[in-house]
Design a protein around this motif. Structure first.
Motif, PDB file in Angstrom:
ATOM      1  N   LYS A 182     -17.318 -18.727  57.466  1.00  0.00           N
ATOM      2  CA  LYS A 182     -17.208 -18.865  58.919  1.00  0.00           C
ATOM      3  C   LYS A 182     -18.482 -18.464  59.674  1.00  0.00           C
ATOM      4  O   LYS A 182     -18.454 -17.563  60.527  1.00  0.00           O
ATOM      5  CB  LYS A 182     -16.003 -18.057  59.404  1.00  0.00           C
ATOM      6  CG  LYS A 182     -14.721 -18.517  58.699  1.00  0.00           C
ATOM      7  CD  LYS A 182     -13.459 -17.934  59.268  1.00  0.00           C
ATOM      8  CE  LYS A 182     -12.243 -18.572  58.632  1.00  0.00           C
ATOM      9  NZ  LYS A 182     -11.449 -17.781  57.764  1.00  0.00           N
TER      10      LYS A 182
ATOM     11  N   TYR B  98      -9.498 -25.704  45.395  1.00  0.00           N
ATOM     12  CA  TYR B  98     -10.507 -25.183  44.471  1.00  0.00           C
ATOM     13  C   TYR B  98      -9.996 -25.354  43.047  1.00  0.00           C
ATOM     14  O   TYR B  98      -8.784 -25.297  42.818  1.00  0.00           O
ATOM     15  CB  TYR B  98     -10.740 -23.686  44.691  1.00  0.00           C
ATOM     16  CG  TYR B  98     -10.952 -23.257  46.141  1.00  0.00           C
ATOM     17  CD1 TYR B  98     -12.231 -23.015  46.645  1.00  0.00           C
ATOM     18  CD2 TYR B  98      -9.864 -23.060  47.001  1.00  0.00           C
ATOM     19  CE1 TYR B  98     -12.409 -22.599  47.975  1.00  0.00           C
ATOM     20  CE2 TYR B  98     -10.043 -22.655  48.329  1.00  0.00           C
ATOM     21  CZ  TYR B  98     -11.312 -22.428  48.802  1.00  0.00           C
ATOM     22  OH  TYR B  98     -11.488 -22.029  50.108  1.00  0.00           O
TER      23      TYR B  98
ATOM     24  N   ARG C  18      -2.990 -18.329  63.999  1.00  0.00           N
ATOM     25  CA  ARG C  18      -3.444 -19.472  64.803  1.00  0.00           C
ATOM     26  C   ARG C  18      -2.268 -20.292  65.325  1.00  0.00           C
ATOM     27  O   ARG C  18      -2.448 -21.182  66.130  1.00  0.00           O
ATOM     28  CB  ARG C  18      -4.354 -20.387  63.958  1.00  0.00           C
ATOM     29  CG  ARG C  18      -5.731 -19.808  63.716  1.00  0.00           C
ATOM     30  CD  ARG C  18      -6.588 -20.775  62.925  1.00  0.00           C
ATOM     31  NE  ARG C  18      -6.079 -21.020  61.590  1.00  0.00           N
ATOM     32  CZ  ARG C  18      -6.208 -22.164  60.936  1.00  0.00           C
ATOM     33  NH1 ARG C  18      -6.827 -23.182  61.502  1.00  0.00           N
ATOM     34  NH2 ARG C  18      -5.734 -22.307  59.716  1.00  0.00           N
TER      35      ARG C  18
ATOM     36  N   ILE D 167     -12.272 -27.091  52.160  1.00  0.00           N
ATOM     37  CA  ILE D 167     -11.035 -27.569  52.798  1.00  0.00           C
ATOM     38  C   ILE D 167      -9.765 -26.914  52.251  1.00  0.00           C
ATOM     39  O   ILE D 167      -8.668 -27.299  52.617  1.00  0.00           O
ATOM     40  CB  ILE D 167     -10.899 -29.107  52.686  1.00  0.00           C
ATOM     41  CG1 ILE D 167     -10.806 -29.544  51.211  1.00  0.00           C
ATOM     42  CG2 ILE D 167     -12.032 -29.805  53.419  1.00  0.00           C
ATOM     43  CD1 ILE D 167     -10.336 -30.986  51.048  1.00  0.00           C
ATOM     44  N   GLY D 168      -9.918 -25.962  51.333  1.00  0.00           N
ATOM     45  CA  GLY D 168      -8.712 -25.270  50.859  1.00  0.00           C
ATOM     46  C   GLY D 168      -8.176 -25.790  49.539  1.00  0.00           C
ATOM     47  O   GLY D 168      -6.998 -25.634  49.238  1.00  0.00           O
TER      48      GLY D 168
ATOM     49  N   LEU E 258      -4.426 -24.172  49.056  1.00  0.00           N
ATOM     50  CA  LEU E 258      -3.941 -23.363  50.169  1.00  0.00           C
ATOM     51  C   LEU E 258      -2.628 -23.940  50.692  1.00  0.00           C
ATOM     52  O   LEU E 258      -2.501 -25.152  50.872  1.00  0.00           O
ATOM     53  CB  LEU E 258      -4.985 -23.269  51.285  1.00  0.00           C
ATOM     54  CG  LEU E 258      -6.307 -22.585  50.916  1.00  0.00           C
ATOM     55  CD1 LEU E 258      -7.104 -22.241  52.169  1.00  0.00           C
ATOM     56  CD2 LEU E 258      -6.120 -21.324  50.075  1.00  0.00           C
TER      57      LEU E 258
ATOM     58  N   TYR F 134     -14.652 -22.300  58.812  1.00  0.00           N
ATOM     59  CA  TYR F 134     -14.683 -22.694  57.394  1.00  0.00           C
ATOM     60  C   TYR F 134     -15.714 -21.899  56.588  1.00  0.00           C
ATOM     61  O   TYR F 134     -16.676 -21.361  57.144  1.00  0.00           O
ATOM     62  CB  TYR F 134     -15.061 -24.188  57.286  1.00  0.00           C
ATOM     63  CG  TYR F 134     -13.974 -25.102  57.789  1.00  0.00           C
ATOM     64  CD1 TYR F 134     -12.954 -25.531  56.944  1.00  0.00           C
ATOM     65  CD2 TYR F 134     -13.952 -25.512  59.121  1.00  0.00           C
ATOM     66  CE1 TYR F 134     -11.940 -26.356  57.410  1.00  0.00           C
ATOM     67  CE2 TYR F 134     -12.943 -26.337  59.595  1.00  0.00           C
ATOM     68  CZ  TYR F 134     -11.940 -26.758  58.733  1.00  0.00           C
ATOM     69  OH  TYR F 134     -10.941 -27.563  59.204  1.00  0.00           O
TER      70      TYR F 134
HETATM   71  C1  G1P Z   1      -9.854 -20.168  54.330  1.00  0.00           C
HETATM   72  C2  G1P Z   1     -11.168 -19.887  53.613  1.00  0.00           C
HETATM   73  C3  G1P Z   1     -12.283 -20.760  54.176  1.00  0.00           C
HETATM   74  C4  G1P Z   1     -11.859 -22.223  54.056  1.00  0.00           C
HETATM   75  C5  G1P Z   1     -10.542 -22.434  54.805  1.00  0.00           C
HETATM   76  C6  G1P Z   1     -10.014 -23.855  54.622  1.00  0.00           C
HETATM   77  O1  G1P Z   1      -9.924 -19.722  55.667  1.00  0.00           O
HETATM   78  O2  G1P Z   1     -11.484 -18.508  53.777  1.00  0.00           O
HETATM   79  O3  G1P Z   1     -13.468 -20.541  53.462  1.00  0.00           O
HETATM   80  O4  G1P Z   1     -12.882 -23.047  54.580  1.00  0.00           O
HETATM   81  O5  G1P Z   1      -9.532 -21.556  54.300  1.00  0.00           O
HETATM   82  O6  G1P Z   1      -8.858 -24.038  55.389  1.00  0.00           O
HETATM   83  P1  G1P Z   1      -8.606 -19.557  56.578  1.00  0.00           P
HETATM   84  O7  G1P Z   1      -8.332 -20.899  57.158  1.00  0.00           O
HETATM   85  O8  G1P Z   1      -7.515 -19.068  55.686  1.00  0.00           O
HETATM   86  O9  G1P Z   1      -8.991 -18.553  57.635  1.00  0.00           O
END
Ligand code: G1P
Length: 295
Positions: free
Chosen positions: A196, A212, A19, A209-210, A132, A175
């Motif tokens: 998603k 957990y 992205r 939101i990343g 994340l 999300y």
């Molecule tokens: C991931 C997860 C998604 C979550 C998101 C938050 O997606 O798969 O469920 O809502 O992070 O940022 P990604 O952004 O890595 O595609």
């Protein structure tokens, strides 16, 4: 610092950053600067401020800059000593001695679920936090860190905790979206979670939101999870098999740095919060407002 019931954190940082192309061709998105720190330093600092002692970063090809960032730089330290810059020296040392940071590589890009599976041995049957590596959270004034709020909920409910927030309809497709019953203000018992979905199929507008806190039973569920959305092994598809995890609306702001606009907003807002930049940046932004009105 008080010992936490959750001692370990996993920071997945292996994603390709599609992205944010083209900058992510040769630069990990987790190393993008926000004011004067790379994103992943904010994430590591959040984990540490939440009482986490042990961090595993899941990296991949082209992510070596992350390891270098948290390593001791002898050349730089020598230079700072020569310059008698003790403040900068201390700051630099602090970065390389932040916590016990371990690394493991995800060799193939098989998805977030597969990345987390790499942490099974490291977690050694303990609950763990997942942060994340491309997401910054800033707690509201007077509140604990996002991960700390989640650990408190874990201690209360003894279930896996998924941080969620309301997302705009057009963002639902980006999300994991939960379906749940509200137990208390901002706390949901999750019946299902869908990765998603299209807005018309989404069970709510509450997106993960990343952040957990997970119980170790997630690993067996991940092993049984087939590729899903985007043909990747999704963490979301394993989470939906957990027994009633909790969705928590945390008291924090969140920036998705993997998104170009999210990165720009974070840089501006966090700069405005720094005394040394605030006044000049605000004045500059005001001049932009003026020229917009004149256009
Ligand atoms: C991931 C997860 C998604 C979550 C998101 C938050 O997606 O798969 O469920 O809502 O992070 O940022 P990604 O952004 O890595 O595609």
């Amino acid at each position: 610092m008080r010992k936490s019931s959750v001692r370990k954190a996993i920071i997945p940082a292996a994603g390709m950053g599609t992205r944010f192309l083209p900058i992510t061709r040769a630069q990990p998105k987790e190393m993008l600067p926000v004011v004067d720190k790379p994103v992943i330093q904010y994430v590591v600092e959040e984990a540490i401020s939440s009482g986490i002692e042990d961090i595993l970063i899941i990296t991949g090809r082209g992510k070596r800059a992350i390891e270098d960032h948290f390593d001791i730089s002898c050349e730089l330290e020598r230079k700072l000593k020569q310059n008698k810059d003790s403040r900068q020296f201390d700051e630099d040392r602090q970065i390389s001695s932040m916590a016990d940071i371990h690394y493991i590589r995800q060799k193939e890009q098989l998805g977030l679920g597969n990345a987390i599976l790499h942490a099974e041995k490291h977690c050694d049957d303990e609950p763990f936090a997942v942060l994340l590596g491309d997401t910054i959270t800033i707690p509201f004034k007077g509140e604990k860190s996002c991960t700390n709020q989640m650990i408190d909920s874990y201690n209360k409910y003894h279930s896996s905790i998924i941080a969620v927030e309301m997302v705009a309809r057009k963002k639902i497709k980006d999300y994991g979206i939960i379906d749940g019953n509200e137990l208390e203000d901002g706390i949901y018992s999750i019946k299902d979670i869908i990765e998603k979905p299209k807005p018309e199929n989404a069970p709510s507008n509450l997106g993960a939101i990343g952040r957990y806190v997970l119980t170790p039973d997630i690993f067996d569920l991940l092993k049984d999870t087939k590729p899903g959305h985007g043909d990747e092994i999704q963490l979301t598809d394993a989470l939906r098999k957990l027994n009633r995890p909790i969705g928590l609306v945390t008291k924090c702001r969140r920036y998705d740095i993997g998104d170009k606009l999210g990165w720009m907003k974070s840089s501006i807002e966090l700069c405005l919060e720094r005394e040394e930049f605030a006044e000049e940046l605000r004045a500059f932004l005001n001049t932009l407002n003026c020229s917009e009105k004149m256009a």
